[in-house]
Motif scaffolding. Sequence first.
Motif, PDB file in Angstrom:
ATOM      1  N   CYS A 113     -18.011  12.488   7.327  1.00  0.00           N
ATOM      2  CA  CYS A 113     -18.887  12.129   8.035  1.00  0.00           C
ATOM      3  C   CYS A 113     -19.494  10.864   7.709  1.00  0.00           C
ATOM      4  N   PHE A 114     -18.786  10.289   6.595  1.00  0.00           N
ATOM      5  CA  PHE A 114     -19.434   9.119   6.120  1.00  0.00           C
ATOM      6  C   PHE A 114     -19.001   7.914   6.992  1.00  0.00           C
ATOM      7  N   GLN A 115     -19.990   7.019   7.680  1.00  0.00           N
ATOM      8  CA  GLN A 115     -20.075   6.148   8.355  1.00  0.00           C
ATOM      9  C   GLN A 115     -21.110   4.891   7.932  1.00  0.00           C
ATOM     10  N   MET A 116     -20.589   3.952   7.435  1.00  0.00           N
ATOM     11  CA  MET A 116     -21.592   3.063   7.141  1.00  0.00           C
ATOM     12  C   MET A 116     -21.317   1.482   7.308  1.00  0.00           C
ATOM     13  N   SER A 117     -22.336   0.907   8.028  1.00  0.00           N
ATOM     14  CA  SER A 117     -21.796  -0.577   8.361  1.00  0.00           C
ATOM     15  C   SER A 117     -21.364  -1.381   7.523  1.00  0.00           C
ATOM     16  N   GLY A 118     -20.329  -2.052   7.274  1.00  0.00           N
ATOM     17  CA  GLY A 118     -19.666  -2.747   6.667  1.00  0.00           C
ATOM     18  C   GLY A 118     -18.725  -2.284   5.600  1.00  0.00           C
ATOM     19  N   ALA A 119     -18.682  -0.843   5.504  1.00  0.00           N
ATOM     20  CA  ALA A 119     -17.840   0.100   4.697  1.00  0.00           C
ATOM     21  C   ALA A 119     -16.719   0.679   5.443  1.00  0.00           C
ATOM     22  N   GLU A 120     -15.871   0.890   4.700  1.00  0.00           N
ATOM     23  CA  GLU A 120     -14.832   1.799   5.150  1.00  0.00           C
ATOM     24  C   GLU A 120     -14.917   3.281   5.205  1.00  0.00           C
ATOM     25  N   SER A 121     -14.666   3.825   6.454  1.00  0.00           N
ATOM     26  CA  SER A 121     -14.557   5.221   6.440  1.00  0.00           C
ATOM     27  C   SER A 121     -13.474   6.076   5.723  1.00  0.00           C
ATOM     28  N   PHE A 122     -13.619   7.295   5.441  1.00  0.00           N
ATOM     29  CA  PHE A 122     -12.577   8.043   4.905  1.00  0.00           C
ATOM     30  C   PHE A 122     -11.652   8.225   5.594  1.00  0.00           C
ATOM     31  N   HIS A 123     -11.827   8.283   7.044  1.00  0.00           N
ATOM     32  CA  HIS A 123     -10.649   8.571   8.076  1.00  0.00           C
ATOM     33  C   HIS A 123      -9.934   7.223   8.009  1.00  0.00           C
ATOM     34  N   ASP A 124     -10.375   5.950   8.019  1.00  0.00           N
ATOM     35  CA  ASP A 124      -9.685   4.798   7.852  1.00  0.00           C
ATOM     36  C   ASP A 124      -8.948   4.714   6.518  1.00  0.00           C
ATOM     37  N   LEU A 125      -9.525   5.285   5.447  1.00  0.00           N
ATOM     38  CA  LEU A 125      -8.835   5.165   4.254  1.00  0.00           C
ATOM     39  C   LEU A 125      -7.577   6.277   4.214  1.00  0.00           C
ATOM     40  N   LYS A 126      -7.785   7.420   5.030  1.00  0.00           N
ATOM     41  CA  LYS A 126      -6.831   8.340   5.114  1.00  0.00           C
ATOM     42  C   LYS A 126      -5.431   7.791   5.909  1.00  0.00           C
ATOM     43  N   VAL A 127      -5.724   7.085   7.053  1.00  0.00           N
ATOM     44  CA  VAL A 127      -4.986   6.281   7.680  1.00  0.00           C
ATOM     45  C   VAL A 127      -3.835   5.379   6.925  1.00  0.00           C
ATOM     46  N   ARG A 128      -4.817   4.728   6.327  1.00  0.00           N
ATOM     47  CA  ARG A 128      -4.406   3.437   5.257  1.00  0.00           C
ATOM     48  C   ARG A 128      -3.187   3.878   4.283  1.00  0.00           C
ATOM     49  N   SER A 129      -3.869   5.013   3.509  1.00  0.00           N
ATOM     50  CA  SER A 129      -3.045   5.509   2.460  1.00  0.00           C
ATOM     51  C   SER A 129      -1.718   6.270   2.879  1.00  0.00           C
ATOM     52  N   LYS A 155      -7.381  10.641  -3.883  1.00  0.00           N
ATOM     53  CA  LYS A 155      -7.603  12.163  -3.359  1.00  0.00           C
ATOM     54  C   LYS A 155      -7.549  12.113  -1.995  1.00  0.00           C
ATOM     55  N   THR A 156      -8.034  11.150  -1.254  1.00  0.00           N
ATOM     56  CA  THR A 156      -7.890  11.154   0.202  1.00  0.00           C
ATOM     57  C   THR A 156      -6.509  11.445   0.595  1.00  0.00           C
ATOM     58  N   LEU A 157      -5.446  10.729   0.087  1.00  0.00           N
ATOM     59  CA  LEU A 157      -4.200  10.806   0.496  1.00  0.00           C
ATOM     60  C   LEU A 157      -3.659  12.404   0.177  1.00  0.00           C
ATOM     61  N   LEU A 158      -3.644  12.675  -1.002  1.00  0.00           N
ATOM     62  CA  LEU A 158      -3.307  13.991  -1.396  1.00  0.00           C
ATOM     63  C   LEU A 158      -3.912  15.429  -0.504  1.00  0.00           C
ATOM     64  N   THR A 159      -5.094  15.106  -0.442  1.00  0.00           N
ATOM     65  CA  THR A 159      -6.047  16.167   0.285  1.00  0.00           C
ATOM     66  C   THR A 159      -5.387  16.116   1.709  1.00  0.00           C
ATOM     67  N   SER A 160      -5.370  14.799   2.450  1.00  0.00           N
ATOM     68  CA  SER A 160      -4.758  14.808   3.873  1.00  0.00           C
ATOM     69  C   SER A 160      -3.238  15.410   3.906  1.00  0.00           C
TER      70      SER A 160
END
Length: 203
Positions: A113-129, A155-160
């Motif tokens: 649920c993390f969504q903060m202006s100017g920061a990357e979400s974990f959903h975006d990090l998942k796609v990137r990794s 952690k995001t990569l492996l969990t996903s």
Amino acid sequence: MTEIHIFRHGETEWNIEGRMQGFKDSPLTELGKAQAVAARKKIEHLEFDAVFCSTSSRASDRARILVNDVDTPIYETDELREINMGSWEGMSHHEVKEQYAEDYYDFWNRPGCFQMSGAESFHDLKVRSITCIKRISQEYEGKRILVVSHAALIKTLLTSLQSKPLDELWEGPFATNLSHSIVISGVGSQLVVKQFCDEICNE
């Protein structure tokens, strides 16, 4: 079969100071350098065809220490950088918790649920990794690759890849400074987690 060995960087000055790092950088401590030397024992029996690491010096410095081999090419890429924490970077955990209480709670307790202006979400990090690791596995099909990156990305990569929800990514096993994970790409280029931060995964 492509075999990718993934390490987190060693301890940094900001780790000790309890500061949020993200895209900003902090040098390895003497312990961090020693951790990289100690981690060689986990892979000293292996030969790598290439090394990929984050462009942050805390990762690239560790990659060079880990390999200890001038003949192995090392490629730095922004794709392997830590999650972008925006305005938090350089702040202490205490400061962030006081000033951004709700976002800080989501980051550690509801990362999906993390969504903060100017920061990357974990959903975006998942796609990137995942995109980065898939590209490496395809470009180096049948090879053995070493990757050095950061805790949240790993952690995001492996969990996903294990098809678990993002809200579970901070659960164990934990990405300590010595953690070693292994991902393989087999039939159909499917990425499979064989070792998760030093814990062997069940088939």
